[in-house]
Design a protein around this motif. Structure first.
Motif, mmCIF file in Angstrom:
data_model
loop_
_atom_site.group_PDB
_atom_site.id
_atom_site.type_symbol
_atom_site.label_atom_id
_atom_site.label_comp_id
_atom_site.label_asym_id
_atom_site.label_seq_id
_atom_site.Cartn_x
_atom_site.Cartn_y
_atom_site.Cartn_z
ATOM 1 N N THR A 276 45.458 -1.215 -0.795
ATOM 2 C CA THR A 276 46.324 -2.393 -0.961
ATOM 3 C C THR A 276 47.803 -2.053 -1.146
ATOM 4 O OG1 THR A 276 45.952 -2.399 -3.366
ATOM 5 C CG2 THR A 276 44.435 -3.705 -1.995
ATOM 6 N N TRP A 375 38.079 -10.776 -2.003
ATOM 7 C CA TRP A 375 38.398 -9.600 -2.823
ATOM 8 C C TRP A 375 37.232 -9.169 -3.721
ATOM 9 C CZ3 TRP A 375 43.522 -7.399 -3.420
ATOM 10 C CH2 TRP A 375 44.500 -8.009 -2.639
ATOM 11 N N TRP A 378 35.516 -5.616 -4.469
ATOM 12 C CA TRP A 378 36.114 -4.597 -5.337
ATOM 13 C C TRP A 378 35.562 -4.690 -6.764
ATOM 14 C CZ3 TRP A 378 38.278 -0.822 -2.908
ATOM 15 C CH2 TRP A 378 38.977 -1.041 -1.714
#
Length: 396
Positions: A276, A375, A378
């Motif tokens: 990221t 997301w 993660w």
């Protein structure tokens, strides 16, 4: 502390004011305000004149903690009403406060540190300080009430209400006290700051039907408050180590090497930072990498220890991360929430402490609800570690 040990005995003041009697110090009996009350800012009050009673009918005043709901100064030097002229009035016992005090000394302190030596500091040294500093006594009673809310579920709501009242009363005085930290009060300030971490961990869990946003805001408020105290405490840290509070610092904190490069189980979190890095501006990337590195050091310290991490080690992460990271976490940014969920794994390694039971699960739940769906992969590793309760296996 040294003055207390070496204080010479003195003759008693039989006609002294109530605050001096509560402190067990000699009053010079000056009216309308004695020297001691003028020095400590106490309200100087003298017992009403009454006929001499026989020894069997005499009742001494009992010092009590004022009720947290009072808008007046919360001073432990206030006294119960005096017996009437006929000496027949019985002293009033404040059973709820006595129960909380007993709970703190006999049970709550056992789960605040990593050793019996630490328990002794809490049950003796801290309590002696608390009788001289009302804000610290309120803090002890607040934490004991939270503890009892777990021990006695049928009275949970009542104890939570007591905890909030005592905590708010102590906190109001504490904020005034930290405006001027000196040799005479730094130990009490340090003790109250220490109690704030277990209180902060336990309180959000006890908020019924709160939204993830509300729960996170509550956690952040406590984080920010404890961080604000840290620079003031650091000023007296060396002095503190030489005092009776030196035993507050556990071995796993003393041995931390912040400069050592370590490879820990946070494999997926380091990968997240790399993947990221092109999505964020430099200030955000730096905040995330600093928070991850601090977490890495703490995970390494835990890996090299044969015992679960102490609360002192656990609270180092919210104290050491950069302010920018806390801003991002307050803004509920996905990256900050993902890192926060990995910190929860560290909390999960210390379930032996009552105030941490359920804390990791709640942080993970907050992150899962606030992190966008794209997301959430993660969060797989912290989810596996926390939900499965397997805190000894490595990451993937």
């Amino acid at each position: 502390m040294e003055k207390t040990k070496t204080r010479k005995p003195h003759s008693k003041s039989r006609n002294g004011c109530l605050p001096c009697k509560a402190r067990h110090v000699k009053c010079d009996e000056t009216r309308p305000e004695c020297v001691n009350c003028d020095k400590y800012g106490s309200k100087c009050e003298y017992p009403p004149t009454k006929p001499r009673a026989s020894r069997s009918s005499h009742v001494s005043p009992y010092p009590v903690v004022s009720t947290p709901s009072s808008t007046e100064d919360m001073s432990i030097n206030q006294s119960l009403p005096q017996p009437g002229a006929n000496g027949t009035q019985d002293p009033v016992l404040h059973i709820p406060q006595l129960r909380l005090l007993h709970q703190f000394v006999s049970e709550t302190v056992k789960d605040l540190g990593a050793s019996t030596d630490f328990d002794e500091v809490n049950s003796s040294y801290m309590m002696k300080l608390a009788f001289d500093f009302p804000f610290l006594l309120h803090g002890c009673l607040a934490l004991a009430a939270l503890h009892l809310s777990r021990v006695e579920p049928s009275l949970r709501a009542e104890y939570i209400q007591q905890a909030e009242s005592y905590h708010n009363a102590g906190l109001a005085q504490f904020r005034t006290e930290i405006q001027d930290i000196v040799d005479s009060n730094f130990e009490a300030v340090f003790c109250f700051a220490f109690l704030m971490f277990p209180y902060a961990c336990a309180v959000p869990i006890l908020i019924a039907n709160s939204s993830p946003e509300q729960a996170l805001d509550s956690i952040m408020q406590n984080f920010l408050l404890t961080r604000a105290v840290r620079p003031m405490v650091v000023q007296y840290y060396t002095v503190m180590q030489g005092s009776g509070l030196g035993r507050f610092v556990p071995p796993d904190v003393r041995n931390i090497d912040w400069n050592r490069e370590s490879t820990t189980e946070l494999v997926s979190l380091r990968k997240f930072a790399d993947v990221t890095s092109n999505l964020y501006p430099q200030d955000i990337n730096e905040a995330y990498r600093s928070a991850i590195r601090t977490l890495d050091v703490l995970f390494a310290a835990v890996a090299h220890s044969s015992t679960p991490p102490s609360p002192s080690l656990l609270k180092m992460w919210p104290h050491e991360v950069p302010p920018r990271f806390l801003e991002l976490l307050s803004e509920k940014q996905p990256g900050a929430l993902i890192i926060f969920a990995h910190y929860a794994v560290l909390l999960r390694k210390s379930q032996k402490y009552w105030f941490l039971q359920g804390a990791a699960e709640q942080i993970l739940d907050i992150s899962e609800k606030l992190v966008p769906t794209e997301w959430t992969s993660w969060l797989d590793w912290p989810r596996e570690q926390i939900r499965a309760g397997n805190t000894d296996s490595g990451g993937s």
